[in-house]
Design a protein around this motif. Sequence first.
Motif, PDB file in Angstrom:
ATOM      1  N   HIS A 135       0.741  -1.213   0.216  1.00 20.51           N
ATOM      2  CA  HIS A 135       0.141  -0.013   0.023  1.00 20.51           C
ATOM      3  C   HIS A 135       0.861   1.107  -0.043  1.00 20.51           C
ATOM      4  O   HIS A 135       0.606   2.303  -0.741  1.00 20.51           O
ATOM      5  CB  HIS A 135      -0.927   0.009   1.177  1.00 20.51           C
ATOM      6  N   VAL A 136       1.906   1.069   0.755  1.00 14.86           N
ATOM      7  CA  VAL A 136       2.814   2.436   0.895  1.00 14.86           C
ATOM      8  C   VAL A 136       3.308   2.617  -0.568  1.00 14.86           C
ATOM      9  O   VAL A 136       3.604   3.835  -1.137  1.00 14.86           O
ATOM     10  CB  VAL A 136       3.971   2.399   2.029  1.00 14.86           C
ATOM     11  N   HIS A 137       3.925   1.476  -1.098  1.00 17.25           N
ATOM     12  CA  HIS A 137       4.543   1.757  -2.525  1.00 17.25           C
ATOM     13  C   HIS A 137       3.532   2.336  -3.433  1.00 17.25           C
ATOM     14  O   HIS A 137       3.903   3.137  -4.226  1.00 17.25           O
ATOM     15  CB  HIS A 137       5.048   0.227  -2.880  1.00 17.25           C
ATOM     16  N   SER A 138       2.365   1.797  -3.503  1.00 18.06           N
ATOM     17  CA  SER A 138       1.350   2.542  -4.378  1.00 18.06           C
ATOM     18  C   SER A 138       1.046   3.954  -4.068  1.00 18.06           C
ATOM     19  O   SER A 138       1.035   4.794  -5.105  1.00 18.06           O
ATOM     20  CB  SER A 138      -0.034   1.390  -4.447  1.00 18.06           C
ATOM     21  N   VAL A 139       0.989   4.301  -2.832  1.00 22.20           N
ATOM     22  CA  VAL A 139       0.633   5.488  -2.698  1.00 22.20           C
ATOM     23  C   VAL A 139       1.872   6.355  -2.940  1.00 22.20           C
ATOM     24  O   VAL A 139       1.775   7.536  -3.471  1.00 22.20           O
ATOM     25  CB  VAL A 139       0.632   5.989  -1.037  1.00 22.20           C
ATOM     26  N   ARG A 140       3.005   5.863  -2.666  1.00 16.93           N
ATOM     27  CA  ARG A 140       4.250   6.717  -3.282  1.00 16.93           C
ATOM     28  C   ARG A 140       4.145   6.943  -4.653  1.00 16.93           C
ATOM     29  O   ARG A 140       4.609   7.927  -5.336  1.00 16.93           O
ATOM     30  CB  ARG A 140       5.746   6.154  -2.988  1.00 16.93           C
ATOM     31  N   ARG A 168       4.599  19.879  -0.297  1.00 19.50           N
ATOM     32  CA  ARG A 168       3.974  19.185   0.805  1.00 19.50           C
ATOM     33  C   ARG A 168       3.819  17.837   0.276  1.00 19.50           C
ATOM     34  O   ARG A 168       4.117  16.826   0.864  1.00 19.50           O
ATOM     35  CB  ARG A 168       2.446  19.576   0.964  1.00 19.50           C
ATOM     36  N   VAL A 169       3.329  17.426  -1.172  1.00 21.37           N
ATOM     37  CA  VAL A 169       3.688  16.149  -1.865  1.00 21.37           C
ATOM     38  C   VAL A 169       5.094  15.725  -1.625  1.00 21.37           C
ATOM     39  O   VAL A 169       5.289  14.445  -1.134  1.00 21.37           O
ATOM     40  CB  VAL A 169       3.276  16.205  -3.088  1.00 21.37           C
ATOM     41  N   VAL A 170       6.059  16.539  -1.710  1.00 18.71           N
ATOM     42  CA  VAL A 170       7.622  15.793  -1.537  1.00 18.71           C
ATOM     43  C   VAL A 170       7.684  15.642  -0.217  1.00 18.71           C
ATOM     44  O   VAL A 170       8.362  14.525   0.165  1.00 18.71           O
ATOM     45  CB  VAL A 170       8.392  16.822  -1.956  1.00 18.71           C
ATOM     46  N   LEU A 222       6.882   8.782   3.608  1.00 20.36           N
ATOM     47  CA  LEU A 222       6.284   7.463   3.170  1.00 20.36           C
ATOM     48  C   LEU A 222       7.558   6.621   2.814  1.00 20.36           C
ATOM     49  O   LEU A 222       7.355   5.425   3.129  1.00 20.36           O
ATOM     50  CB  LEU A 222       5.437   7.409   2.037  1.00 20.36           C
ATOM     51  N   GLN A 223       8.570   7.213   2.322  1.00 18.89           N
ATOM     52  CA  GLN A 223       9.745   6.446   1.969  1.00 18.89           C
ATOM     53  C   GLN A 223      10.388   6.072   3.252  1.00 18.89           C
ATOM     54  O   GLN A 223      10.804   4.813   3.533  1.00 18.89           O
ATOM     55  CB  GLN A 223      10.671   7.449   1.343  1.00 18.89           C
ATOM     56  N   ASN A 224      10.426   6.733   4.411  1.00 23.23           N
ATOM     57  CA  ASN A 224      10.860   6.439   5.626  1.00 23.23           C
ATOM     58  C   ASN A 224      10.044   5.271   6.265  1.00 23.23           C
ATOM     59  O   ASN A 224      10.635   4.449   6.905  1.00 23.23           O
ATOM     60  CB  ASN A 224      10.954   7.487   6.675  1.00 23.23           C
ATOM     61  N   GLU A 272      10.814   2.094   4.806  1.00 23.80           N
ATOM     62  CA  GLU A 272      12.018   1.438   4.904  1.00 23.80           C
ATOM     63  C   GLU A 272      12.078   0.786   6.304  1.00 23.80           C
ATOM     64  O   GLU A 272      12.472  -0.329   6.518  1.00 23.80           O
ATOM     65  CB  GLU A 272      13.003   2.700   4.748  1.00 23.80           C
ATOM     66  N   ARG A 273      11.235   1.430   7.166  1.00 24.96           N
ATOM     67  CA  ARG A 273      10.961   0.853   8.442  1.00 24.96           C
ATOM     68  C   ARG A 273      10.199  -0.515   8.481  1.00 24.96           C
ATOM     69  O   ARG A 273      10.454  -1.489   8.932  1.00 24.96           O
ATOM     70  CB  ARG A 273      10.383   1.899   9.408  1.00 24.96           C
ATOM     71  N   LEU A 274       9.144  -0.414   7.437  1.00 26.35           N
ATOM     72  CA  LEU A 274       8.424  -1.597   7.298  1.00 26.35           C
ATOM     73  C   LEU A 274       9.234  -2.772   6.629  1.00 26.35           C
ATOM     74  O   LEU A 274       9.084  -3.925   7.093  1.00 26.35           O
ATOM     75  CB  LEU A 274       7.354  -1.409   6.118  1.00 26.35           C
ATOM     76  N   ARG A 275      10.092  -2.658   5.743  1.00 26.03           N
ATOM     77  CA  ARG A 275      11.086  -3.523   5.161  1.00 26.03           C
ATOM     78  C   ARG A 275      12.005  -4.152   6.173  1.00 26.03           C
ATOM     79  O   ARG A 275      12.355  -5.457   6.215  1.00 26.03           O
ATOM     80  CB  ARG A 275      11.910  -3.103   4.096  1.00 26.03           C
ATOM     81  N   ARG A 276      12.389  -3.142   7.136  1.00 28.81           N
ATOM     82  CA  ARG A 276      13.413  -3.810   8.223  1.00 28.81           C
ATOM     83  C   ARG A 276      12.610  -4.653   9.141  1.00 28.81           C
ATOM     84  O   ARG A 276      13.072  -5.726   9.642  1.00 28.81           O
ATOM     85  CB  ARG A 276      13.904  -2.514   8.967  1.00 28.81           C
TER      86      ARG A 276
END
Length: 123
Positions: free
Chosen positions: A34-39, A82-84, A90-92, A95-99
């Motif tokens: 989900h985070v990936h698709s939002v990004r 704001r989008v950036v 989301l990127q952070n 990364e936490r989700l992957r860890r």
Amino acid sequence: GAKMAAGSGPAARELFAEGLLQFLRPAVKQLDRHVHSVRESQVELREHIDSLATELCRINEDQKVALDLDPYVKKLLNARRRVVLVNNILQNAQERLRRLNHSVAKETVRRRAMLEAGGYQGK
């Protein structure tokens, strides 16, 4: 025994931990997707904002009537900023989700190896 039935012995804790890991893995993977698709949507949005801001600047330069589009360009650039920022958050998070996913996978492997090597040792 009675301890097992009460759900407080080492075997019960082990069973709970295993169940928790089984629950966490798919949840973490789904959240990551989900985070990936939002990004991806955020990147698309940023590109639309950029092209709109460029178009507004072009219109502003081409037109003969004195219509100030600068405030709109500023609003667009503020929205882009704001989008950036959201994308960085989301990127952070991703990364936490992957860890977390990696930790859960490692723990699952460790527990399976421990169980196959002769069961719970009380450690």
